[in-house]
Design a protein around this motif. Sequence first.
Motif, PDB file in Angstrom:
ATOM      1  N   LEU A 177      12.198  10.874  -0.613  1.00  0.00           N
ATOM      2  CA  LEU A 177      11.650   9.686   0.032  1.00  0.00           C
ATOM      3  C   LEU A 177      12.399   8.442  -0.439  1.00  0.00           C
ATOM      4  O   LEU A 177      12.893   8.389  -1.564  1.00  0.00           O
ATOM      5  N   SER A 178      12.456   7.448   0.442  1.00  0.00           N
ATOM      6  CA  SER A 178      13.017   6.165   0.032  1.00  0.00           C
ATOM      7  C   SER A 178      11.990   5.415  -0.800  1.00  0.00           C
ATOM      8  O   SER A 178      10.838   5.829  -0.911  1.00  0.00           O
ATOM      9  N   ARG A 179      12.413   4.267  -1.370  1.00  0.00           N
ATOM     10  CA  ARG A 179      11.476   3.516  -2.209  1.00  0.00           C
ATOM     11  C   ARG A 179      10.285   3.014  -1.401  1.00  0.00           C
ATOM     12  O   ARG A 179       9.137   3.086  -1.853  1.00  0.00           O
ATOM     13  N   SER A 180      10.539   2.510  -0.207  1.00  0.00           N
ATOM     14  CA  SER A 180       9.438   2.018   0.617  1.00  0.00           C
ATOM     15  C   SER A 180       8.523   3.156   1.072  1.00  0.00           C
ATOM     16  O   SER A 180       7.302   3.021   1.076  1.00  0.00           O
ATOM     17  N   GLN A 181       9.117   4.310   1.447  1.00  0.00           N
ATOM     18  CA  GLN A 181       8.292   5.452   1.837  1.00  0.00           C
ATOM     19  C   GLN A 181       7.454   5.956   0.677  1.00  0.00           C
ATOM     20  O   GLN A 181       6.275   6.313   0.847  1.00  0.00           O
ATOM     21  N   ALA A 182       8.042   6.002  -0.510  1.00  0.00           N
ATOM     22  CA  ALA A 182       7.289   6.451  -1.678  1.00  0.00           C
ATOM     23  C   ALA A 182       6.129   5.507  -1.985  1.00  0.00           C
ATOM     24  O   ALA A 182       5.033   5.940  -2.362  1.00  0.00           O
ATOM     25  N   PHE A 183       6.354   4.206  -1.777  1.00  0.00           N
ATOM     26  CA  PHE A 183       5.288   3.246  -2.052  1.00  0.00           C
ATOM     27  C   PHE A 183       4.150   3.396  -1.053  1.00  0.00           C
ATOM     28  O   PHE A 183       2.980   3.474  -1.450  1.00  0.00           O
ATOM     29  N   TRP A 184       4.475   3.441   0.255  1.00  0.00           N
ATOM     30  CA  TRP A 184       3.416   3.472   1.265  1.00  0.00           C
ATOM     31  C   TRP A 184       2.706   4.819   1.330  1.00  0.00           C
ATOM     32  O   TRP A 184       1.517   4.865   1.655  1.00  0.00           O
ATOM     33  N   ARG A 185       3.389   5.899   1.010  1.00  0.00           N
ATOM     34  CA  ARG A 185       2.768   7.228   1.094  1.00  0.00           C
ATOM     35  C   ARG A 185       2.084   7.657  -0.198  1.00  0.00           C
ATOM     36  O   ARG A 185       1.111   8.418  -0.152  1.00  0.00           O
ATOM     37  N   ILE A 186       2.569   7.191  -1.328  1.00  0.00           N
ATOM     38  CA  ILE A 186       2.041   7.657  -2.601  1.00  0.00           C
ATOM     39  C   ILE A 186       1.230   6.574  -3.304  1.00  0.00           C
ATOM     40  O   ILE A 186       0.055   6.778  -3.654  1.00  0.00           O
ATOM     41  N   THR A 187       1.834   5.410  -3.500  1.00  0.00           N
ATOM     42  CA  THR A 187       1.195   4.379  -4.317  1.00  0.00           C
ATOM     43  C   THR A 187       0.098   3.631  -3.575  1.00  0.00           C
ATOM     44  O   THR A 187      -0.998   3.430  -4.113  1.00  0.00           O
ATOM     45  N   PHE A 188       0.389   3.231  -2.350  1.00  0.00           N
ATOM     46  CA  PHE A 188      -0.579   2.389  -1.633  1.00  0.00           C
ATOM     47  C   PHE A 188      -1.930   3.083  -1.423  1.00  0.00           C
ATOM     48  O   PHE A 188      -2.970   2.437  -1.597  1.00  0.00           O
ATOM     49  N   PRO A 189      -2.005   4.375  -1.035  1.00  0.00           N
ATOM     50  CA  PRO A 189      -3.329   5.005  -0.920  1.00  0.00           C
ATOM     51  C   PRO A 189      -4.115   4.990  -2.224  1.00  0.00           C
ATOM     52  O   PRO A 189      -5.352   4.913  -2.201  1.00  0.00           O
ATOM     53  N   LEU A 190      -3.431   5.051  -3.362  1.00  0.00           N
ATOM     54  CA  LEU A 190      -4.128   4.995  -4.639  1.00  0.00           C
ATOM     55  C   LEU A 190      -4.630   3.590  -4.951  1.00  0.00           C
ATOM     56  O   LEU A 190      -5.593   3.419  -5.702  1.00  0.00           O
ATOM     57  N   LEU A 191      -3.979   2.585  -4.375  1.00  0.00           N
ATOM     58  CA  LEU A 191      -4.377   1.198  -4.612  1.00  0.00           C
ATOM     59  C   LEU A 191      -5.405   0.693  -3.605  1.00  0.00           C
ATOM     60  O   LEU A 191      -5.967  -0.388  -3.805  1.00  0.00           O
ATOM     61  N   ALA A 192      -5.643   1.435  -2.529  1.00  0.00           N
ATOM     62  CA  ALA A 192      -6.577   0.976  -1.498  1.00  0.00           C
ATOM     63  C   ALA A 192      -7.977   0.702  -2.039  1.00  0.00           C
ATOM     64  O   ALA A 192      -8.583  -0.331  -1.701  1.00  0.00           O
ATOM     65  N   PRO A 193      -8.563   1.578  -2.892  1.00  0.00           N
ATOM     66  CA  PRO A 193      -9.885   1.231  -3.455  1.00  0.00           C
ATOM     67  C   PRO A 193      -9.881  -0.064  -4.238  1.00  0.00           C
ATOM     68  O   PRO A 193     -10.842  -0.835  -4.190  1.00  0.00           O
ATOM     69  N   GLY A 194      -8.801  -0.328  -4.983  1.00  0.00           N
ATOM     70  CA  GLY A 194      -8.720  -1.584  -5.714  1.00  0.00           C
ATOM     71  C   GLY A 194      -8.653  -2.786  -4.796  1.00  0.00           C
ATOM     72  O   GLY A 194      -9.240  -3.838  -5.085  1.00  0.00           O
ATOM     73  N   LEU A 195      -7.947  -2.660  -3.681  1.00  0.00           N
ATOM     74  CA  LEU A 195      -7.889  -3.748  -2.707  1.00  0.00           C
ATOM     75  C   LEU A 195      -9.268  -4.023  -2.117  1.00  0.00           C
ATOM     76  O   LEU A 195      -9.663  -5.173  -1.911  1.00  0.00           O
ATOM     77  N   VAL A 196     -10.010  -2.947  -1.838  1.00  0.00           N
ATOM     78  CA  VAL A 196     -11.351  -3.121  -1.276  1.00  0.00           C
ATOM     79  C   VAL A 196     -12.269  -3.805  -2.279  1.00  0.00           C
ATOM     80  O   VAL A 196     -13.008  -4.741  -1.941  1.00  0.00           O
ATOM     81  N   ALA A 197     -12.240  -3.339  -3.531  1.00  0.00           N
ATOM     82  CA  ALA A 197     -13.102  -3.944  -4.556  1.00  0.00           C
ATOM     83  C   ALA A 197     -12.773  -5.418  -4.756  1.00  0.00           C
ATOM     84  O   ALA A 197     -13.673  -6.267  -4.834  1.00  0.00           O
ATOM     85  N   THR A 198     -11.498  -5.743  -4.822  1.00  0.00           N
ATOM     86  CA  THR A 198     -11.100  -7.137  -4.988  1.00  0.00           C
ATOM     87  C   THR A 198     -11.465  -7.963  -3.756  1.00  0.00           C
ATOM     88  O   THR A 198     -11.874  -9.121  -3.862  1.00  0.00           O
ATOM     89  N   GLY A 199     -11.310  -7.369  -2.570  1.00  0.00           N
ATOM     90  CA  GLY A 199     -11.671  -8.071  -1.347  1.00  0.00           C
ATOM     91  C   GLY A 199     -13.147  -8.399  -1.271  1.00  0.00           C
ATOM     92  O   GLY A 199     -13.526  -9.462  -0.753  1.00  0.00           O
ATOM     93  N   VAL A 200     -13.995  -7.521  -1.784  1.00  0.00           N
ATOM     94  CA  VAL A 200     -15.439  -7.785  -1.778  1.00  0.00           C
ATOM     95  C   VAL A 200     -15.759  -9.006  -2.630  1.00  0.00           C
ATOM     96  O   VAL A 200     -16.522  -9.899  -2.214  1.00  0.00           O
ATOM     97  N   PHE A 201     -15.187  -9.071  -3.820  1.00  0.00           N
ATOM     98  CA  PHE A 201     -15.434 -10.227  -4.676  1.00  0.00           C
ATOM     99  C   PHE A 201     -14.897 -11.511  -4.036  1.00  0.00           C
ATOM    100  O   PHE A 201     -15.540 -12.573  -4.120  1.00  0.00           O
TER     101      PHE A 201
END
Length: 306
Positions: free
Chosen positions: A206-230
């Motif tokens: 995978l390229s760097r952008s593909q690795a980020f969007w496929r691997i890292t971003f799904p793991l960060l989605a709960p954190g984005l939601v929690a921060t968005g609520v606050f």
Amino acid sequence: MSAVSTWRNIRGTDAEASARSPRRRISARRRVGSLLAGAAALVVFFFSVFPVYWMVNTSFQPNGQVRGSELHLWPDNGTLENYASIILGQSRAPFVPALLNSLQIALITVIVALVFAFLAALAVTRFRFRARGSFIATILIVQMIPAEAMIISTFRLIDGWQLLNTIIGLSAVYIATVLPFTIWTLRGFVNGVPVELEEAAMIDGLSRSQAFWRITFPLLAPGLVATGVFGFIQAWNEFVFALVLNPRPEAMTLPVWLRTFLDPNGGTNWAELMAGSTLVAVPVVIFFLIVQGRMTSGLVSGAVKG
């Protein structure tokens, strides 16, 4: 031999009984501790929920009954006139425009703040640059400054841009207010995702952008939601900047709209005020219920560094 065996059995029984006795005492202490913790939790729950219940209960009572000396723990003479009056009445600023203003400002604040805070958190966590430490220290310092201390300068700035009584002007102020908190919070979430996951994905092709969007971003989605609520709650409930920057009836938000119920001469309609407060709280509750699952997982993942 029988006497010796009997003596050994008696000693073994005494030893087992003495060994079980501390265990029983520990188990009893744990049960007592659990009961005390449960009782304390019930007391905290009661004191937390009762003001909300009293607000909702008062919103269904006639104003004359609310101002009377008799205490009503439930709406025995329940009515919907308070809600109909604040939604359809013409005696004060209308409810629907204030609701739409609050929704637009809160959503704009959350979306824009999350985008910029996410990029800043990635830069601070994943890259090493010269001013990295200074940037983190600046975020902490900005968070310590009371927002009320910047009202005059903020008002003059927004007035100079001719953005008073506009959604864009108030949203820009809320974004600047929420950004330090969201950057600092998202930094913890991003830091909790090992960079080795992206490196392993890149080794697999995978390229760097593909690795980020496929691997890292799904793991960060709960954190984005929690921060968005606050961030949403902070923008939804803010009062001082909204009062100073958007005082006109067509531009006011819901916290400022609630202020129109207060009469300095003592004629406040408390039943309608409680009904309006209930309506203000409903969108936040709905938003929280929608994202509750991801918010919980986001809080847990942000607390554990992987």
